[in-house]
Design an enzyme around this catalytic site. Structure first.
Site, PDB file in Angstrom:
ATOM      1  N   ASN A   1       0.873  -1.185   0.000  1.00  0.00           N
ATOM      2  CA  ASN A   1       0.000   0.000   0.000  1.00  0.00           C
ATOM      3  C   ASN A   1       0.906   1.230   0.000  1.00  0.00           C
ATOM      4  O   ASN A   1       1.461   1.599   1.027  1.00  0.00           O
ATOM      5  CB  ASN A   1      -0.892  -0.032   1.258  1.00  0.00           C
ATOM      6  CG  ASN A   1      -1.746   1.216   1.387  1.00  0.00           C
ATOM      7  OD1 ASN A   1      -1.836   2.028   0.463  1.00  0.00           O
ATOM      8  ND2 ASN A   1      -2.383   1.371   2.549  1.00  0.00           N
TER       9      ASN A   1
ATOM     10  N   LYS B   1       0.126   4.219  -0.311  1.00  0.00           N
ATOM     11  CA  LYS B   1      -0.527   5.422   0.240  1.00  0.00           C
ATOM     12  C   LYS B   1      -0.295   6.604  -0.709  1.00  0.00           C
ATOM     13  O   LYS B   1      -0.333   6.413  -1.918  1.00  0.00           O
ATOM     14  CB  LYS B   1      -0.046   5.681   1.665  1.00  0.00           C
ATOM     15  CG  LYS B   1      -0.256   4.431   2.538  1.00  0.00           C
ATOM     16  CD  LYS B   1      -0.053   4.643   3.991  1.00  0.00           C
ATOM     17  CE  LYS B   1      -0.292   3.316   4.729  1.00  0.00           C
ATOM     18  NZ  LYS B   1      -0.171   3.425   6.162  1.00  0.00           N
TER      19      LYS B   1
ATOM     20  N   HIS C   1      -9.720   1.184   4.688  1.00  0.00           N
ATOM     21  CA  HIS C   1      -8.442   1.374   5.381  1.00  0.00           C
ATOM     22  C   HIS C   1      -8.647   2.333   6.556  1.00  0.00           C
ATOM     23  O   HIS C   1      -9.427   3.289   6.458  1.00  0.00           O
ATOM     24  CB  HIS C   1      -7.382   1.921   4.416  1.00  0.00           C
ATOM     25  CG  HIS C   1      -6.021   1.911   5.019  1.00  0.00           C
ATOM     26  ND1 HIS C   1      -5.578   2.902   5.862  1.00  0.00           N
ATOM     27  CD2 HIS C   1      -5.018   1.000   4.925  1.00  0.00           C
ATOM     28  CE1 HIS C   1      -4.348   2.606   6.251  1.00  0.00           C
ATOM     29  NE2 HIS C   1      -3.982   1.458   5.698  1.00  0.00           N
TER      30      HIS C   1
ATOM     31  N   GLU D   1      -6.995   4.711   7.630  1.00  0.00           N
ATOM     32  CA  GLU D   1      -6.742   6.134   7.341  1.00  0.00           C
ATOM     33  C   GLU D   1      -7.938   6.774   6.652  1.00  0.00           C
ATOM     34  O   GLU D   1      -8.156   7.980   6.756  1.00  0.00           O
ATOM     35  CB  GLU D   1      -5.452   6.281   6.512  1.00  0.00           C
ATOM     36  CG  GLU D   1      -4.225   6.074   7.393  1.00  0.00           C
ATOM     37  CD  GLU D   1      -2.990   5.589   6.669  1.00  0.00           C
ATOM     38  OE1 GLU D   1      -2.942   5.649   5.430  1.00  0.00           O
ATOM     39  OE2 GLU D   1      -2.053   5.130   7.360  1.00  0.00           O
TER      40      GLU D   1
ATOM     41  N   GLU E   1      -5.662  -5.072  10.471  1.00  0.00           N
ATOM     42  CA  GLU E   1      -4.679  -4.009  10.690  1.00  0.00           C
ATOM     43  C   GLU E   1      -4.990  -3.278  11.993  1.00  0.00           C
ATOM     44  O   GLU E   1      -5.801  -2.338  12.001  1.00  0.00           O
ATOM     45  CB  GLU E   1      -4.728  -3.002   9.536  1.00  0.00           C
ATOM     46  CG  GLU E   1      -4.302  -3.555   8.209  1.00  0.00           C
ATOM     47  CD  GLU E   1      -3.650  -2.479   7.350  1.00  0.00           C
ATOM     48  OE1 GLU E   1      -2.487  -2.660   6.991  1.00  0.00           O
ATOM     49  OE2 GLU E   1      -4.293  -1.450   7.079  1.00  0.00           O
TER      50      GLU E   1
ATOM     51  N   GLY F   1       2.000   2.657  10.834  1.00  0.00           N
ATOM     52  CA  GLY F   1       2.670   3.939  10.590  1.00  0.00           C
ATOM     53  C   GLY F   1       3.877   4.197  11.467  1.00  0.00           C
ATOM     54  O   GLY F   1       4.166   3.454  12.414  1.00  0.00           O
TER      55      GLY F   1
ATOM     56  N   SER G   1       3.103  -1.947  10.404  1.00  0.00           N
ATOM     57  CA  SER G   1       4.555  -2.018  10.619  1.00  0.00           C
ATOM     58  C   SER G   1       5.164  -3.349  10.183  1.00  0.00           C
ATOM     59  O   SER G   1       6.161  -3.796  10.764  1.00  0.00           O
ATOM     60  CB  SER G   1       4.911  -1.715  12.077  1.00  0.00           C
ATOM     61  OG  SER G   1       4.469  -0.421  12.440  1.00  0.00           O
TER      62      SER G   1
END
Ligand code: PGA
Length: 253
Positions: free
Chosen positions: A8, A10, A95, A97, A165, A171, A213
């Site tokens: 991903n 991003k 996701h 985010e 996740e 992150g 991570s």
């Protein structure tokens, strides 16, 4: 089942030339792997151009999102239909985010339904923002899955991928990674919910990924002891060398 490693990207990289360079490096190794499928999810603006570089089904593209309407007056949105028009085969949906920017369980469910109208595979992200001693996070993740898969047929459920996740492990600000044993516990919970919603056979065949991570150092413990079929990799997918290391680990495990 083949291992599934999803990168991903991003909102990276900033330039298309760098995106093409990164994809080419990854594809050079990923396209040769027999036991691992690699999915690169770049920003939407690069999908078309990277599609020209796809050479095999072992290394394909995915989108990071898709809107639920097919076309119309929805400024800034991109539909599953449009994504299907590129070479993408997968779509990340829900996701954390995006959830943090206001995406609800209901919106995630609408997106999944729309993605499934095309030959696309939704990678449905679930995960708790924090862990608590009374295990409320288990219920939260169960509810996220139930809501995401509500009203889907058995055939549709059989086409999805679930990515666990835990938000606290995602992150560069993550204080700690998820232990493979914790990942295993949640993968088991997810498989049980999937079996409840569909049946044991379908649940067994649905790939479960771990994300948060994940890197070349911890990939093996997750794949060996985490009860997962692959990884959803953020930062480490932007470094071709590191990502290729992860792919090679997946290929061996
Ligand atoms: P990370 O991101 O690997 O950088 O923690 C994972 C993700 O958000 O999918």
């Amino acid at each position: 089942m083949k291992k599934l490693i999803v990168g991903n990207w991003k909102m990276n990289p900033t330039r298309g030339t760098d995106a093409r360079k990164l994809f080419k490096s990854v594809n050079a190794t990923a396209s040769k792997l027999k036991n691992t499928e690699t999915v690169v999810c770049p920003p939407l603006v690069y999908l078309e151009s990277l599609g020209e570089l796809v050479t095999t089904r072992s290394c394909v593209l995915g989108s990071q999102d898709a809107f639920w309407e097919h076309a119309g007056a929805y400024t800034g949105q991109v539909s599953a239909d449009m994504i299907f028009g590129t070479k993408a085969r997968y779509v990340i949906v829900g996701h954390s985010e995006r959830r943090a920017m206001g995406e609800t369980d209901e919106m995630v469910s609408k997106k999944i339904k729309s993605i499934l109208q095309f030959p696309l595979i939704p990678i449905v992200c679930v995960g708790e923002t924090k862990r608590d001693d009374d295990h409320a996070y288990v219920k939260l993740v169960k509810n996220q899955i139930k809501s995401a898969l509500a009203d889907l047929t058995q055939e549709e459920i059989a086409r999805i991928v679930i990515a666990y996740e835990p938000v606290w492990a995602i992150g560069k600000n993550a204080k700690k990674a998820c232990e493979p044993s914790d990942c295993r516990e949640m993968a088991h919970v997810i498989k049980t919910v999937l079996a409840d919603i569909s049946n044991a056979e379908i649940a067994k065949a649905i790939p479960i990924l771990y994300g948060g991570s994940a890197n070349a150092e911890n990939a093996e413990p997750y794949l060996k002891d985490g009860l997962v079929d692959g990884l959803l990799v953020g930062r480490a997918s932007l470094d071709a060398k590191e990502f290729i290391k992860i792919l090679k680990i997946a290929e061996k495990n």
